[in-house]
Design a protein around this motif. Sequence first.
Motif, PDB file in Angstrom:
ATOM      1  N   GLU A 465     -19.461 -35.720 109.070  1.00 31.23           N
ATOM      2  CA  GLU A 465     -17.951 -35.250 109.297  1.00 31.23           C
ATOM      3  C   GLU A 465     -16.775 -35.757 108.954  1.00 31.23           C
ATOM      4  OE1 GLU A 465     -15.090 -32.983 110.918  1.00 31.23           O
ATOM      5  OE2 GLU A 465     -17.432 -32.227 110.498  1.00 31.23           O
ATOM      6  N   HIS A 466     -17.493 -37.553 108.691  1.00 34.10           N
ATOM      7  CA  HIS A 466     -16.059 -38.410 108.555  1.00 34.10           C
ATOM      8  C   HIS A 466     -16.156 -38.377 106.936  1.00 34.10           C
ATOM      9  CE1 HIS A 466     -14.258 -42.294 108.634  1.00 34.10           C
ATOM     10  NE2 HIS A 466     -14.890 -42.844 107.387  1.00 34.10           N
ATOM     11  N   CYS A 467     -16.937 -38.162 106.453  1.00 33.87           N
ATOM     12  CA  CYS A 467     -17.102 -38.564 105.124  1.00 33.87           C
ATOM     13  C   CYS A 467     -15.809 -36.296 104.264  1.00 33.87           C
ATOM     14  CB  CYS A 467     -18.664 -38.179 103.986  1.00 33.87           C
ATOM     15  SG  CYS A 467     -18.665 -38.399 102.079  1.00 33.87           S
ATOM     16  N   LEU A 468     -16.412 -35.841 105.242  1.00 28.36           N
ATOM     17  CA  LEU A 468     -15.717 -34.602 104.777  1.00 28.36           C
ATOM     18  C   LEU A 468     -13.890 -35.007 105.240  1.00 28.36           C
ATOM     19  CD1 LEU A 468     -17.400 -31.706 106.668  1.00 28.36           C
ATOM     20  CD2 LEU A 468     -17.326 -32.086 104.506  1.00 28.36           C
ATOM     21  N   GLY A 469     -14.262 -35.398 105.557  1.00 25.86           N
ATOM     22  CA  GLY A 469     -12.749 -36.212 105.820  1.00 25.86           C
ATOM     23  C   GLY A 469     -11.552 -37.025 105.185  1.00 25.86           C
ATOM     24  N   LEU A 470     -12.989 -37.654 104.632  1.00 27.34           N
ATOM     25  CA  LEU A 470     -12.562 -38.970 103.243  1.00 27.34           C
ATOM     26  C   LEU A 470     -12.342 -37.861 101.982  1.00 27.34           C
ATOM     27  CD1 LEU A 470     -14.570 -41.739 103.529  1.00 27.34           C
ATOM     28  CD2 LEU A 470     -12.785 -41.066 104.292  1.00 27.34           C
ATOM     29  N   ALA A 489       0.372 -32.076 101.846  1.00 28.21           N
ATOM     30  CA  ALA A 489       0.149 -32.586 102.468  1.00 28.21           C
ATOM     31  C   ALA A 489      -0.780 -32.129 103.783  1.00 28.21           C
ATOM     32  CB  ALA A 489       1.822 -32.236 102.844  1.00 28.21           C
ATOM     33  N   ARG A 490      -1.229 -30.387 103.548  1.00 28.75           N
ATOM     34  CA  ARG A 490      -2.215 -30.093 103.897  1.00 28.75           C
ATOM     35  C   ARG A 490      -3.162 -30.808 103.926  1.00 28.75           C
ATOM     36  NH1 ARG A 490       0.146 -25.707 101.158  1.00 28.75           N
ATOM     37  NH2 ARG A 490      -1.161 -25.008  99.704  1.00 28.75           N
ATOM     38  N   ASP A 491      -3.981 -30.712 102.641  1.00 32.33           N
ATOM     39  CA  ASP A 491      -5.143 -31.911 102.467  1.00 32.33           C
ATOM     40  C   ASP A 491      -5.085 -32.670 103.142  1.00 32.33           C
ATOM     41  OD1 ASP A 491      -6.762 -29.907 100.724  1.00 32.33           O
ATOM     42  OD2 ASP A 491      -5.680 -30.622  99.407  1.00 32.33           O
ATOM     43  N   PHE A 492      -3.802 -33.828 103.017  1.00 35.19           N
ATOM     44  CA  PHE A 492      -4.003 -35.054 103.965  1.00 35.19           C
ATOM     45  C   PHE A 492      -4.126 -34.536 105.854  1.00 35.19           C
ATOM     46  CE2 PHE A 492      -1.590 -36.499 100.727  1.00 35.19           C
ATOM     47  CZ  PHE A 492      -2.905 -37.423  99.745  1.00 35.19           C
ATOM     48  N   HIS A 493      -3.237 -33.754 105.901  1.00 35.06           N
ATOM     49  CA  HIS A 493      -3.465 -33.008 107.842  1.00 35.06           C
ATOM     50  C   HIS A 493      -4.861 -33.328 107.621  1.00 35.06           C
ATOM     51  CE1 HIS A 493       0.978 -33.081 109.212  1.00 35.06           C
ATOM     52  NE2 HIS A 493       0.968 -32.311 108.127  1.00 35.06           N
ATOM     53  N   GLU A 494      -5.659 -31.569 107.033  1.00 32.55           N
ATOM     54  CA  GLU A 494      -6.766 -32.016 107.927  1.00 32.55           C
ATOM     55  C   GLU A 494      -7.545 -33.669 107.342  1.00 32.55           C
ATOM     56  OE1 GLU A 494     -11.490 -29.914 105.443  1.00 32.55           O
ATOM     57  OE2 GLU A 494      -8.946 -29.439 104.566  1.00 32.55           O
ATOM     58  N   ALA A 495      -7.052 -33.906 106.700  1.00 36.67           N
ATOM     59  CA  ALA A 495      -7.970 -35.838 106.686  1.00 36.67           C
ATOM     60  C   ALA A 495      -8.007 -36.302 107.938  1.00 36.67           C
ATOM     61  CB  ALA A 495      -6.988 -37.210 105.569  1.00 36.67           C
ATOM     62  N   VAL A 496      -6.163 -35.989 108.337  1.00 38.81           N
ATOM     63  CA  VAL A 496      -5.789 -37.476 109.758  1.00 38.81           C
ATOM     64  C   VAL A 496      -6.643 -36.552 110.473  1.00 38.81           C
ATOM     65  CG1 VAL A 496      -4.201 -37.760 110.989  1.00 38.81           C
ATOM     66  CG2 VAL A 496      -3.661 -37.874 108.874  1.00 38.81           C
ATOM     67  N   ALA A 497      -7.321 -35.199 110.817  1.00 34.39           N
ATOM     68  CA  ALA A 497      -8.370 -34.979 112.023  1.00 34.39           C
ATOM     69  C   ALA A 497      -9.258 -34.614 111.569  1.00 34.39           C
ATOM     70  CB  ALA A 497      -7.836 -33.359 111.521  1.00 34.39           C
ATOM     71  N   ARG A 498     -10.015 -35.068 111.020  1.00 30.57           N
ATOM     72  CA  ARG A 498     -10.833 -35.424 110.589  1.00 30.57           C
ATOM     73  C   ARG A 498     -11.388 -36.922 111.456  1.00 30.57           C
ATOM     74  NH1 ARG A 498     -14.426 -31.246 108.060  1.00 30.57           N
ATOM     75  NH2 ARG A 498     -13.839 -29.469 108.095  1.00 30.57           N
ATOM     76  N   GLY A 506     -14.644 -46.582 104.128  1.00 32.10           N
ATOM     77  CA  GLY A 506     -13.479 -46.010 103.669  1.00 32.10           C
ATOM     78  C   GLY A 506     -11.871 -46.136 104.002  1.00 32.10           C
ATOM     79  N   PRO A 507     -10.843 -45.286 103.711  1.00 30.56           N
ATOM     80  CA  PRO A 507      -9.609 -45.369 104.031  1.00 30.56           C
ATOM     81  C   PRO A 507      -9.969 -44.622 105.554  1.00 30.56           C
ATOM     82  CG  PRO A 507      -9.684 -44.155 102.315  1.00 30.56           C
ATOM     83  CD  PRO A 507     -11.439 -43.979 102.499  1.00 30.56           C
TER      84      PRO A 507
END
Length: 693
Positions: A465-470, A489-498, A506-507
């Motif tokens: 799941e963490h890699c999916l966020g990355l 912005a949509r993708d980064f919102h998903e990254a913050v949540a995941r 990673g970041p």
Amino acid sequence: MALHDDARDDGPAGHLVGRGRELAALLSRLATSRLVSLTGLPGVGRTRLAREAAGQLRREVVWESGAGYEPEMLPGVGARLRHRCAGRRGMLLVLDDWDHLGGAGTALVASLLLDLPHLTVLVVAERPCHLRGETAVVLRPLAVPPPGCPPEEARRYEAVELLRAVLGEAAVDRDPRAAAELCRRFGGVPGTLLAAAGDAAGAGGTRDAVGAGDAGGTDGTDGTEGTEGTEGAGDAGDVVPGLGAAARSHARCSRVERVLWRRLAVFAGEFGREAVREVCGGGPLPAGQVLDILDRIAPHVLIHDPETDRYRLPPAQRAVGVGELAESGERWSTVFQHRRWALGVARQAAEWWNAGRQDEAVALALRELPELRAAMDPATAPLSPHVEAATAVDVVVHLWFLWAACGRTAEGRDLLRHALSLHQEAPPARALWLAAWLELDLGAPEAADPLLTAAWAAAVREGDEHCLGLLAHLRGSVALWQGRSDAAARDFHEAVARVGDATHFGPGPQQCRAALALALVRTDPDAALEVAQDGPGHPGGARDVWAEAWLRYVRAEALRWVGDADSAHTLARSALRTFLGYGSTVGGRCAAELLADVTAMRGEGERAAQLLGAVDALRAAAPPMSRAPYLDPVRRRAEQLLEGLLPVERRAAAYERGARLGLVRILDGDDREKSRNLEPWGVGCNTLPSWTS
């Protein structure tokens, strides 16, 4: 002073460079001790220093070279020396080249001191005699310039001074960087350094003079090993200066000392004591004894930096160790231990980065980079390259921050490609994620896309799941690079949540927030400012200095939009300092162009143009990279402002000057100017992190 036997000095004067302290120490010991040993590495100049000390003494000196003796000949030698030295008060007996005589030589020294109570003995050898009352003087290599040292400073280091004294100033000044690199490679050991310099210059006459000038004994320990060091080493002595002397030194070691020596050859560069304990212990060398044996052999086998407490094998000693390691049958096990240790270093660095100890993480990775590079190359594995491919991939991936945040993108991309090419199993999702990110950072989103797709499938398959966020963060980065801010912005919102708060790879969450703010700042500055508030993402969270620099960049751009050029200037400049400190090429370009933009807003056309010229020079020096559409508006704004501030000729001249100075020097110039203006109030200036030097 009377000097007898082999004590004549065949070399030209003036080659005793940088030995003032050592000479004073030796003279002091000779004045207070009856037995003094002058020890050190082969080629370090022991004989030369002993001759200089003997020449300055107001006493009778007898010089005896043991080069032609065998242990069974020593009873006769002892009888002759007793006869010569009997009844002579204050006499100094110098025993040069005494190593190969072993215990018989030590026994002779002990008997002479017992039989002749007024005699002082100076033993010139690699090791001390270990007799009661002995004083040892260890002759260290000459000081060498550190990597990146400017040529005008490098010439002040002792090893460079020696090259200038022997080869001539013109020969060294023609290529001062090459001279400094030669000094570093041979560790400031005068004999091997001068032999190598003679080979590099191709000047036979000069090389002959150097050999004579730094020699004294016939053992090759003080300068001649580069020319006669083929004994015991075959033709290899012509390839590595000092190989013959190193081989003879190895033969005189005890069994466990030879085991440690050959295992140390697995290190590609410098190494610390803990690394030696972890890599070299085992079998006939118990881990608990490793450091004691290291201390025993270090003065005459290794180059030691007392400031960092790190060691390295000189080229000749390493060549001997490599050969012995291959013949011993231990190469595979030693390389295996070395790679496991390197993987542990990479994991430690990654943990420190994610724990907010980012300066320490980068410093650790850079310090051990030669060893980490060896572990990242599966082709150097003693068995099949495929066996170590997984380890190589793991090391590369753990060092993601070094490639992505510290300006080493192309190196990381190439290392990862090579490791994955030998990886027989399905590539792990994190490796594919990193490969895609590095391609994007190098300006190739079309190469990143298929890797991103494959990484997503692998992460789903692995349940990571963490890699999916990355990967959501990376998808957003691709969209941002292409100028599609809404999609980013949509993708980064998903990254913050995941990604969440517990980042172990990673970041982290702050970097995801910074990316989201980057996507929002040009369409919704208020929302971007809200996202870009400084500090950790939650109470007690680790500080992410790299992410904070991007957050300052976002706030600077938002403030620029509302016309607050001074505040934007301060924030952009601070972000640029951080990016330059870490070596982030992408961050440096972004922050420098924004700084140029707000500098032009303040009416400082010359400085703004210099900043743009420095950015162009940075882009030219970095790996080829297509310009991201996201960056274009900032550059266009800066250039439009400059058109109203400077005529074409002055802009071109300022661009050229900025390219010559570079970003760091431009910022340093601003710091000095600010410091002069604020000196009465005692206000200081920021500098780059200490590890970047």
